[in-house]
Design a protein around this motif. Structure first.
Motif, PDB file in Angstrom:
ATOM      1  N   GLU A  29       3.480   5.578  -5.613  1.00 53.56           N
ATOM      2  CA  GLU A  29       3.396   5.645  -7.076  1.00 53.56           C
ATOM      3  C   GLU A  29       2.233   6.536  -7.510  1.00 53.56           C
ATOM      4  O   GLU A  29       2.362   7.304  -8.482  1.00 53.56           O
ATOM      5  CB  GLU A  29       3.221   4.241  -7.647  1.00 53.56           C
ATOM      6  CG  GLU A  29       4.461   3.369  -7.518  1.00 53.56           C
ATOM      7  CD  GLU A  29       4.253   1.987  -8.093  1.00 53.56           C
ATOM      8  OE1 GLU A  29       3.077   1.671  -8.418  1.00 53.56           O
ATOM      9  OE2 GLU A  29       5.225   1.235  -8.209  1.00 53.56           O
ATOM     10  N   ARG A  30       1.135   6.438  -6.802  1.00 53.96           N
ATOM     11  CA  ARG A  30      -0.001   7.294  -7.141  1.00 53.96           C
ATOM     12  C   ARG A  30       0.344   8.760  -6.939  1.00 53.96           C
ATOM     13  O   ARG A  30      -0.044   9.618  -7.747  1.00 53.96           O
ATOM     14  CB  ARG A  30      -1.211   6.907  -6.291  1.00 53.96           C
ATOM     15  CG  ARG A  30      -1.874   5.613  -6.711  1.00 53.96           C
ATOM     16  CD  ARG A  30      -3.095   5.322  -5.854  1.00 53.96           C
ATOM     17  NE  ARG A  30      -3.841   4.177  -6.348  1.00 53.96           N
ATOM     18  CZ  ARG A  30      -4.962   3.726  -5.809  1.00 53.96           C
ATOM     19  NH1 ARG A  30      -5.442   4.324  -4.729  1.00 53.96           N
ATOM     20  NH2 ARG A  30      -5.570   2.689  -6.324  1.00 53.96           N
TER      21      ARG A  30
ATOM     22  N   ALA B  78       0.301  11.395  -9.793  1.00 53.15           N
ATOM     23  CA  ALA B  78      -0.516  12.592  -9.612  1.00 53.15           C
ATOM     24  C   ALA B  78       0.335  13.848  -9.705  1.00 53.15           C
ATOM     25  O   ALA B  78      -0.078  14.860 -10.292  1.00 53.15           O
ATOM     26  CB  ALA B  78      -1.239  12.530  -8.256  1.00 53.15           C
ATOM     27  N   GLY B  79       1.561  13.762  -9.136  1.00 57.18           N
ATOM     28  CA  GLY B  79       2.442  14.928  -9.223  1.00 57.18           C
ATOM     29  C   GLY B  79       2.853  15.229 -10.654  1.00 57.18           C
ATOM     30  O   GLY B  79       2.902  16.404 -11.068  1.00 57.18           O
ATOM     31  N   GLU B  80       3.119  14.158 -11.424  1.00 59.32           N
ATOM     32  CA  GLU B  80       3.494  14.381 -12.821  1.00 59.32           C
ATOM     33  C   GLU B  80       2.322  14.950 -13.619  1.00 59.32           C
ATOM     34  O   GLU B  80       2.507  15.849 -14.465  1.00 59.32           O
ATOM     35  CB  GLU B  80       3.958  13.065 -13.440  1.00 59.32           C
ATOM     36  CG  GLU B  80       5.305  12.581 -12.878  1.00 59.32           C
ATOM     37  CD  GLU B  80       5.727  11.268 -13.487  1.00 59.32           C
ATOM     38  OE1 GLU B  80       4.968  10.764 -14.352  1.00 59.32           O
ATOM     39  OE2 GLU B  80       6.787  10.749 -13.106  1.00 59.32           O
TER      40      GLU B  80
ATOM     41  N   LEU C  76      -6.371   9.315  -8.063  1.00 59.16           N
ATOM     42  CA  LEU C  76      -5.056   8.787  -7.735  1.00 59.16           C
ATOM     43  C   LEU C  76      -4.619   9.164  -6.321  1.00 59.16           C
ATOM     44  O   LEU C  76      -4.214   8.307  -5.539  1.00 59.16           O
ATOM     45  CB  LEU C  76      -4.024   9.308  -8.748  1.00 59.16           C
ATOM     46  CG  LEU C  76      -4.095   8.693 -10.144  1.00 59.16           C
ATOM     47  CD1 LEU C  76      -3.201   9.456 -11.103  1.00 59.16           C
ATOM     48  CD2 LEU C  76      -3.698   7.217 -10.087  1.00 59.16           C
ATOM     49  N   HIS C  77      -4.738  10.388  -5.977  1.00 58.08           N
ATOM     50  CA  HIS C  77      -4.351  10.837  -4.641  1.00 58.08           C
ATOM     51  C   HIS C  77      -5.027  12.175  -4.362  1.00 58.08           C
ATOM     52  O   HIS C  77      -4.585  13.212  -4.869  1.00 58.08           O
ATOM     53  CB  HIS C  77      -2.832  10.991  -4.524  1.00 58.08           C
ATOM     54  CG  HIS C  77      -2.389  11.321  -3.123  1.00 58.08           C
ATOM     55  ND1 HIS C  77      -2.375  10.396  -2.114  1.00 58.08           N
ATOM     56  CD2 HIS C  77      -1.965  12.487  -2.574  1.00 58.08           C
ATOM     57  CE1 HIS C  77      -1.947  10.958  -0.997  1.00 58.08           C
ATOM     58  NE2 HIS C  77      -1.698  12.230  -1.253  1.00 58.08           N
TER      59      HIS C  77
ATOM     60  N   GLN D 148       0.827  -1.202   0.000  1.00 56.30           N
ATOM     61  CA  GLN D 148       0.000   0.000   0.000  1.00 56.30           C
ATOM     62  C   GLN D 148       0.862   1.254   0.000  1.00 56.30           C
ATOM     63  O   GLN D 148       0.562   2.238  -0.693  1.00 56.30           O
ATOM     64  CB  GLN D 148      -0.907  -0.012   1.231  1.00 56.30           C
ATOM     65  CG  GLN D 148      -1.880   1.151   1.291  1.00 56.30           C
ATOM     66  CD  GLN D 148      -2.730   1.100   2.547  1.00 56.30           C
ATOM     67  OE1 GLN D 148      -2.536   0.249   3.401  1.00 56.30           O
ATOM     68  NE2 GLN D 148      -3.657   2.028   2.657  1.00 56.30           N
ATOM     69  N   SER D 149       1.939   1.192   0.780  1.00 56.65           N
ATOM     70  CA  SER D 149       2.832   2.351   0.823  1.00 56.65           C
ATOM     71  C   SER D 149       3.451   2.606  -0.545  1.00 56.65           C
ATOM     72  O   SER D 149       3.513   3.753  -1.011  1.00 56.65           O
ATOM     73  CB  SER D 149       3.924   2.107   1.867  1.00 56.65           C
ATOM     74  OG  SER D 149       4.845   3.176   1.883  1.00 56.65           O
TER      75      SER D 149
END
Length: 492
Positions: free
Chosen positions: A264-265, A269-271, A330-331, A258-259
């Protein structure tokens, strides 16, 4: 139209199927006792009828001898004219027999006793007609005797009178039936409580299995005194311990997965936010510039250029909406920045906007304090998955979301009572098919909850909708830990 066997099968299924072991045993025992009672009653009626038949024959034999002797004495003493009076005076000593006198060419006349036993007549009236018909001796008119009076054409008829004997049998069988009904009732009641005591470990076993399914790892059973059930309880405790260890290992593995997944999410999301966002902004700015330049030009080509640029702006706007939705899935950027109440309410509003045909009622919070990002994310993902399943698979029209803070009561001080985050989502959709395996989304939700030490219960089968209940323990904040430490030192 269903046949008799089919109707019997349906009745049997309705009475038997789905009942508890206790009820099934009691039903079987009651049926056996009822059959035994019917057999006993039949045997008692047969023996009673036989006894009445024998008693009537014996009584008539005695009455015949007694009346013949009385007639002989009356003839010797020349008292045949007083024979009716003599018989009426003596007939009261005869049991189960009636004496009739028949004159030549006339009907038979009953010679009644001088003293009437009213109590016996009253008892005869209390005997049901069906019982009298059942117990009547065999032979009918064969139970009779004829005595001819000397020096005349008169004759005496002796007829069997079983009424008082039948009344006596009725009283005996009625008393026996009352005792039998009381005994059977007491026996069934005693068995009800005894079976409850014997089967109570099985009930505890069923509750334990439900608790294990819900994720309560510490569930253990006390060892009962019944040998076979004690073995089952020991195997259950051994299985629970093994399952506890396996769940602990799976929980640790899932926490790592999960971490990594959330990381990765966040990166994706940042990208999307850092790369796709500026690109879409640049496309929008350039398209708007093209529209402005095209408006300054003249001619048909300028109008076409402006139209194409506006279409690019429309497409860009849709891509921005999709980009924001992807970022939220995603986040959610709000996690850790807003309260759990605001986070869930915003999620519900977003679902309501996208699905206006579904009515969502919610009761969220209030919460006394903020919890960590992990709990917020678990509650957010669970609510998201439950709402998606209710709309996509359950095709629900009404959904109720309840999110609140609870305290798990304990024997310690109130500050030490652990806090539970309780999430309950119910719908009126199709429900779950019996025996169906949980899908990936529900399995992932369960692992999320179990990894945080919580419990998840899914209830409801088609077509009665589904209810999802989640309870997650929330660790106290640093301020609460400090307050608990002070309280414990003060109490010490």
């Amino acid at each position: 139209m269903p046949s008799l066997s089919e109707l019997a099968g349906r009745v049997s299924d309705a009475v038997w199927r789905g009942r508890s072991i206790r009820i099934q045993v009691l039903l079987a025992m009651s049926a056996l006792l009822l059959m035994a009672s019917v057999v006993a009653g039949t045997v008692a009626a047969f023996n009673g009828r036989k006894a009445v038949n024998i008693e009537i024959d014996a009584s008539l034999d005695f009455a015949e001898g007694y009346i013949r002797e009385l007639v002989r004495r009356a003839a010797v003493q020349d008292k045949l004219d007083e024979l009716d009076y003599l018989i009426s005076r003596e007939v009261q000593h005869l049991r189960h027999a009636r004496v009739y006198v028949q004159e030549p060419g006339g009907p038979a006349r009953l010679l009644k006793p001088e003293l009437t036993l009213n109590d016996e007549e009253d008892s005869l009236d209390q005997t049901p007609d069906w019982f009298e018909r059942l117990m009547k001796p065999e032979g009918g008119s064969d139970h009779s005797r004829v005595i001819y009076v000397p020096n005349g054409e008169r004759k005496l008829l002796l007829m069997g009178d079983p009424d008082d004997e039948i009344a006596e049998k009725w009283r005996e069988l009625s008393a026996l039936a009352v005792v039998a009904i009381a005994s059977i009732t007491l026996l069934v009641g005693a068995f009800y409580f005894v079976l409850g005591w014997i089967l109570d470990p099985l009930v505890a076993l069923a509750r334990g299995l439900v608790a294990l399914e819900a994720g309560e790892r510490s569930q253990r059973l006390s060892i009962p005194s019944v040998g076979e059930v004690a073995d089952i309880a020991r195997k259950f405790n051994s299985l629970a311990a093994s399952l506890d260890q396996a769940r602990a290992e799976n929980g640790e593995l899932y926490r790592q997965i999960q971490s990594v997944q959330e990381e990765e999410r966040r990166e994706i999301a940042g990208e999307l936010h850092d790369e796709a966002g500026p690109c879409l902004f640049g496309i929008t700015a350039n398209a708007e510039s093209v529209v402005s330049l095209a408006k300054k030009l003249k001619g048909e080509d300028a109008a076409k250029i402006a139209k194409r640029a506006e279409e690019i702006l429309d497409i860009t706007d849709r891509m921005k909406v999709m980009n924001r939705a992807l970022l939220k899935r995603l986040h959610p950027v709000s996690i850790g920045k807003v309260s759990l109440t605001a986070l869930i309410e915003e999620l519900i509003r977003d679902f309501q906007r996208r699905h206006p045909e579904v009515r969502i009622r919610s009761s969220v919070g209030p919460f006394k304090r903020a919890y960590n990002d992990k709990i917020d994310l678990i509650v957010y993902r669970a609510t998201q998955e439950a709402l998606t399943n209710a709309m996509r698979h359950g095709q629900a029209e009404n959904i109720v979301v309840e999110l609140k803070e609870e305290r798990a009561h304990s024997n310690t001080t109130r500050l030490a009572e652990p806090i539970l985050i309780s999430l309950r989502i119910s719908d009126d959709g199709k429900g779950l098919k019996p025996g169906v395996q949980a899908g990936f989304g529900l399995s992932a939700m369960r692992e999320r909850v179990l990894s945080a030490g919580g419990s998840l219960v899914v209830e409801g089968h088609e077509p009665n909708g589904t209810t999802l209940s989640i309870k997650i323990p929330a660790l106290p904040s640093e301020g609460e830990k400090h307050a608990m430490g002070k309280a414990n030192r003060a109490s010490a």
